[in-house]
Design an enzyme around this catalytic site. Structure first.
Site, short mmCIF file in Angstrom:
data_model
loop_
_atom_site.label_atom_id
_atom_site.label_comp_id
_atom_site.label_asym_id
_atom_site.label_seq_id
_atom_site.Cartn_x
_atom_site.Cartn_y
_atom_site.Cartn_z
N ARG A 12 20.13 25.52 19.12
CA ARG A 12 19.49 26.72 19.68
C ARG A 12 19.98 28.03 19.07
O ARG A 12 19.47 29.10 19.37
CB ARG A 12 19.65 26.73 21.21
CG ARG A 12 18.78 25.67 21.88
CD ARG A 12 18.74 25.86 23.37
NE ARG A 12 20.00 25.48 24.01
CZ ARG A 12 20.43 25.97 25.16
NH1 ARG A 12 19.75 26.91 25.79
NH2 ARG A 12 21.57 25.55 25.67
N GLU A 47 26.54 14.42 36.00
CA GLU A 47 25.73 15.21 35.06
C GLU A 47 24.37 15.51 35.70
O GLU A 47 23.84 14.69 36.47
CB GLU A 47 25.55 14.44 33.75
CG GLU A 47 26.80 14.41 32.91
CD GLU A 47 27.35 15.81 32.65
OE1 GLU A 47 26.70 16.58 31.92
OE2 GLU A 47 28.41 16.15 33.20
N SER A 98 44.47 70.13 -11.15
CA SER A 98 43.16 69.84 -10.57
C SER A 98 42.17 69.47 -11.65
O SER A 98 42.17 70.06 -12.73
CB SER A 98 42.62 71.08 -9.86
OG SER A 98 43.44 71.42 -8.80
C1 UD1 Z 1 29.13 19.34 29.21
C2 UD1 Z 1 29.60 18.53 30.42
C3 UD1 Z 1 29.06 19.17 31.70
C4 UD1 Z 1 29.52 20.62 31.75
C5 UD1 Z 1 29.12 21.37 30.51
C6 UD1 Z 1 29.76 22.74 30.52
C7 UD1 Z 1 29.77 16.21 29.70
C8 UD1 Z 1 29.13 14.87 29.70
N1 UD1 Z 1 29.10 17.19 30.31
O1 UD1 Z 1 27.72 19.21 29.18
O2 UD1 Z 1 29.51 18.48 32.85
O3 UD1 Z 1 28.96 21.25 32.92
O4 UD1 Z 1 29.58 20.68 29.33
O5 UD1 Z 1 29.30 23.49 29.42
O6 UD1 Z 1 30.85 16.35 29.18
N2 UD1 Z 1 30.57 17.68 21.65
C9 UD1 Z 1 31.15 16.96 20.63
N3 UD1 Z 1 30.70 15.71 20.38
C10 UD1 Z 1 29.70 15.13 21.10
C11 UD1 Z 1 29.11 15.88 22.14
C12 UD1 Z 1 29.57 17.14 22.39
O7 UD1 Z 1 32.07 17.44 19.95
O8 UD1 Z 1 29.35 13.98 20.80
C13 UD1 Z 1 31.07 19.03 21.92
C14 UD1 Z 1 30.01 20.10 21.70
O9 UD1 Z 1 30.06 20.60 20.39
C15 UD1 Z 1 30.40 21.14 22.73
C16 UD1 Z 1 31.02 20.34 23.83
O10 UD1 Z 1 31.41 19.12 23.27
O11 UD1 Z 1 31.37 22.03 22.22
C17 UD1 Z 1 30.08 20.12 25.02
O12 UD1 Z 1 28.96 19.39 24.58
P1 UD1 Z 1 27.51 19.65 25.15
O13 UD1 Z 1 26.58 18.69 24.53
O14 UD1 Z 1 27.19 21.09 25.06
O15 UD1 Z 1 27.72 19.23 26.69
P2 UD1 Z 1 26.80 19.62 27.91
O16 UD1 Z 1 25.64 18.73 27.94
O17 UD1 Z 1 26.56 21.06 27.94
#
Ligand code: UD1
Ligand code: CA
Length: 458
Positions: free
Chosen positions: A23, A162, A413
């Site tokens: 995004r 979640e 100068s």
């Molecule tokens: C996650 C949490 C949710 C919380 C929210 C807060 C989980 C399952 N859910 O959801 O409860 O309210 O964050 O913002 O943890 N990332 C990785 N590898 C992956 C997936 C994610 O490094 O395979 C990193 C992303 O880059 C990011 C962070 O983990 O920095 C969170 O991942 P994201 O997919 O944004 O989680 P949410 O669905 O927002």
């Protein structure tokens, strides 16, 4: 990372940074977008480093080469590990396991796209670990949206659900998961290893460790923080909002620390800006990375500073630009429309107006006249200008580098100085003046008669 004497057992910090950031609508990995003149990743790493951890592991994925380089640029002792493909937050934490086999003490999981978490908040989580096996950072959301929900009973955290998997009753909960968790490192890794992907997203959820811990008889608890701290960056709008929040906090911290800000809302700080007590910062001052300002220095309005050091008692601006490598000793004065780059100005040097000093050393109490330029670039290479102590550089002197001016010397100068000037000499490098009495009047008369003849002709 170095362990310092915080007294407790060594801490590990795992920073999740593998996500794509679709995004953001960008070619750049999300965690490398800039906030306060630093990549988002550096904000999480700065907070982590504040806890004196024994180890920091960054989990990379999208744009891993660039993200790893940025992590190492922050600190070579940071470890980076690749998560490819990305199967969820628990899967991400599991990738750090091989680097943490000998980790004793606690581990904290941070997100690189959540740059505003405070160090004190993490310390409160470490304290709460005395009461709970797993500690989760939660917040009351004004608009809980799709955050994971914290299901609690009194002080106890029962589970995290979640949004995709939540019942309507659970979706009505306003207590949300920030994503930051803390547990004993080996416990965390063994819990993460048990997580399955049996859920609506088909991902390995880090949030599942709460229920798994409780099955082992470990307690789980929540530490609360302000929603503003857990603000994540997923879009450019959110990046701009996070920047504004960072700046508001940095201004407030500067004022608390005894820095005068004439118009705080017009001053923009970098993540690593350091300003001493009783410094004065005027309106519309912009700090790039790597600026330190000692106590009692003054930066007047409309200055742009980057990679420079300004000592006690120095004054800069208005309208000055200090670029990387500018070193101003005590009581240096740099005035309006002056640019300084990669140059050391010793105590008491004055550069008042309209000047460029680049790749230079300037000795103490030297005065640089208006319009002076160090001609440091020959079109291919950069060269250095060395100016001694108590030198007087006349206005509009061009110093063609490499060149040196000895102690106590003077340049006239308008001189173009191409050869070294010995100490105490006067150097004049300009055409000799010719004065013709009455010639101006004759010239004007001639020009007027030419103009009159032309107008008659039309
Ligand atoms: C996650 C949490 C949710 C919380 C929210 C807060 C989980 C399952 N859910 O959801 O409860 O309210 O964050 O913002 O943890 N990332 C990785 N590898 C992956 C997936 C994610 O490094 O395979 C990193 C992303 O880059 C990011 C962070 O983990 O920095 C969170 O991942 P994201 O997919 O944004 O989680 P949410 O669905 O927002
Ligand atoms: Ca998210």
């Amino acid at each position: 990372m170095q362990v310092s004497g915080s007294g407790s057992v060594p801490l590990s910090v795992i920073v999740l940074a593998a996500g794509q950031g679709t995004r953001m609508n960008s070619d750049l990995p999300k965690v490398l977008h800039q906030m306060a003149a630093a990549p988002l990743l550096h904000h999480a790493l700065t907070t982590a480093r504040g806890l004196d951890p024994a180890r920091i592991v960054v989990v990379t994925g999208h744009g891993s080469d660039a993200v790893t380089a940025a992590a190492l640029a922050f600190d070579e002792a940071v470890d980076a590990v690749l998560q490819d493909p990305q199967h969820g937050t628990a899967h991400a934490v599991a990738q750090a396991a091989p680097l943490l086999t000998d980790a004793t003490g606690d581990a904290i999981v941070l997100y690189a796209d959540t740059p505003l978490i405070r160090e004190e908040t993490l310390r409160a989580m470490l304290d709460a670990r005395q009461r709970h096996g797993v500690v989760v950072l939660g917040f009351h959301a004004a608009n809980p949206g799709r955050y994971g929900r914290l299901v609690t009973q009194g002080e106890t955290l029962l589970k995290i659900t979640e949004w995709k998997d939540a019942t309507q009753a659970e979706r009505n909960i306003s207590l949300c998961n920030s994503g930051v968790v803390c547990a004993d490192a080996q416990t965390l890794l063994s819990l993460v290893a048990e997580v399955t992907n049996d859920n609506a997203a088909g991902e390995y959820y880090l949030t599942d460790i709460v229920e798994l811990a409780r099955k082992r008889g470990l307690s789980a608890g929540v530490v609360l923080c302000d929603e503003a701290e857990t603000q994540g960056v997923n879009t450019r709008h959110q990046l701009a909002e996070a920047e504004a929040a960072f700046q508001a906090r940095a201004r407030s911290d500067a004022l608390e620390n005894g820095v005068t800000l004439t118009a705080p809302e017009t001053v923009f700080f970098a993540l690593d800006t350091h300003i001493g007590r009783d410094a004065i910062i005027g309106p519309n001052v912009i700090f790039g990375p790597g600026v330190t300002i000692e106590s009692g220095a003054e930066i007047k309005g409309f200055c742009h500073l980057e990679g420079c050091h300004i000592s006690r008692g120095a004054t800069v601006g208005p309208f000055a630009r200090l670029r990387p490598g500018a070193e101003l000793a005590e009581d240096v004065h740099v005035g309006n429309f002056v640019e300084i780059k990669n140059a050391i100005l010793d105590e008491g040097v004055k550069v008042g107006h309209l000047t460029y000093i680049g790749d230079a050393d300037v000795g103490e109490f030297t005065n640089i006249g208006a319009g002076t330029v160090t001609c440091n670039y020959d079109g291919v290479m950069k060269h250095r200008t060395t100016i001694g102590k108590r030198v007087f550089i006349g206005s509009d002197t061009m110093l063609v580098a490499p060149v040196s001016i000895g102690d106590g010397a003077l340049t006239a100068s308008g001189s173009v100085i191409t050869e070294n000037v010995p100490a105490e000499a006067i150097a004049i490098g300009r055409a000799r003046q010719i004065t013709n009495p009455g010639l101006a009047t004759k010239l004007f008369e001639k020009l007027k008669s030419i103009k009159a003849a032309k107008e008659k002709g039309h």
